[in-house]
Design a protein around this motif. Structure first.
Motif, PDB file in Angstrom:
ATOM      1  N   LYS A  57      -1.576  -3.139   7.409  1.00  0.00           N
ATOM      2  CA  LYS A  57      -1.325  -4.352   7.535  1.00  0.00           C
ATOM      3  C   LYS A  57       0.170  -4.889   7.904  1.00  0.00           C
ATOM      4  O   LYS A  57       0.363  -6.159   8.140  1.00  0.00           O
ATOM      5  CB  LYS A  57      -1.511  -5.229   6.091  1.00  0.00           C
ATOM      6  CG  LYS A  57      -2.787  -4.926   5.535  1.00  0.00           C
ATOM      7  CD  LYS A  57      -3.794  -5.651   6.613  1.00  0.00           C
ATOM      8  CE  LYS A  57      -4.167  -6.997   6.521  1.00  0.00           C
ATOM      9  NZ  LYS A  57      -5.129  -7.759   7.498  1.00  0.00           N
ATOM     10  N   SER A  76      -6.592   3.249   6.025  1.00  0.00           N
ATOM     11  CA  SER A  76      -5.970   2.010   5.171  1.00  0.00           C
ATOM     12  C   SER A  76      -6.196   2.231   3.633  1.00  0.00           C
ATOM     13  O   SER A  76      -5.608   1.687   2.910  1.00  0.00           O
ATOM     14  CB  SER A  76      -6.295   0.773   5.528  1.00  0.00           C
ATOM     15  OG  SER A  76      -7.865   0.506   4.764  1.00  0.00           O
ATOM     16  N   SER A 107       0.163 -12.150   1.798  1.00  0.00           N
ATOM     17  CA  SER A 107       0.748 -10.794   2.600  1.00  0.00           C
ATOM     18  C   SER A 107       2.263 -10.538   2.233  1.00  0.00           C
ATOM     19  O   SER A 107       3.023 -10.205   2.930  1.00  0.00           O
ATOM     20  CB  SER A 107       1.037 -11.522   4.242  1.00  0.00           C
ATOM     21  OG  SER A 107       1.732 -12.652   4.258  1.00  0.00           O
TER      22      SER A 107
END
Length: 217
Positions: free
Chosen positions: A145, A24, A169
């Motif tokens: 994500k 990530s 988000s």
């Protein structure tokens, strides 16, 4: 005093074993770059290098982003590690405070650092969030994500609380406006400010090219 280099190397080995291969953008090489940058910045700042190095190595040992937003996990896990090495309590307290304070907490919030060593480590961490590497890390995290790369219908938000920032988000391009482009003006040390200028300019050029290509130009 002679034990300190060994403690630092043992910690580096531990973090490398924990985070190698992480996908990530919060992997061992991120830690390594922050560690090296922090050491370089500290040379000009007359800081406690032992504190700077251990805090840089441990700053993402248990990042809140991967622990349900719990920002107490990192300092707690770092303390457990440092206690296992029998590091002196004042040093443990200092390092854990840096880890507690280091995270960006939203455009509308202040991420104050309580010590020179903390400001150095925060600068080093933020330098790795901007420029070419910062762009790569942003998209790596966005993909991790499951976020959209860009959606022109979703506008950036300048979050006014850590909670709002943690739970956001939005697409990855929004992250440039919500954090990355703000970091240049939030550097503390002279050397970090100089490095940030060039990296910031690169991000602006990237965004200009991105939008041209988005429109088929």
């Amino acid at each position: 005093m002679s034990e300190r280099p060994a403690l630092i190397q043992t910690t580096a080995n531990h973090i490398q074993s924990l985070l190698s291969g992480e996908g990530s953008g919060h992997d061992w090489w991120h830690i390594y770059r922050v560690w090296q940058n922090a050491k370089n910045i500290a040379k000009n700042e007359q800081a406690d290098l032992f504190i700077v190095e251990l805090a840089a190595l441990l700053h993402d040992i248990a990042d809140h982003k991967f622990h349900g937003g719990d920002d107490t996990v990192g300092p707690r896990v770092a303390r457990e590690w440092l206690e296992s090495l029998q590091v002196e309590e004042p040093a443990i307290q200092h390092i854990c405070l840096i880890i507690k304070e280091i995270s960006f907490k939203g455009a509308g919030t202040i991420s104050a650092m309580s010590s020179l060593e903390g400001r150095i480590v925060q600068d080093a961490d933020r330098l790795d969030a901007i420029g070419a590497i910062g762009i790569g890390r942003a998209f790596a995290y966005g993909g991790h994500k499951g976020r959209e790369m860009y959606n022109p219908e979703i506008k950036p938000i300048l979050h006014d609380s850590f909670e709002a920032y943690k739970t956001a988000s939005a697409p990855t391009i929004n992250h440039f406006y919500e954090k990355l482009l703000l970091l240049k003006d939030r550097m503390h040390t002279t050397s970090a400010k100089a490095m940030a200028e060039k990296r910031h300019q690169f991000m602006e050029e990237f965004l200009e090219q991105f939008y041209q290509e988005w429109e088929g130009k």
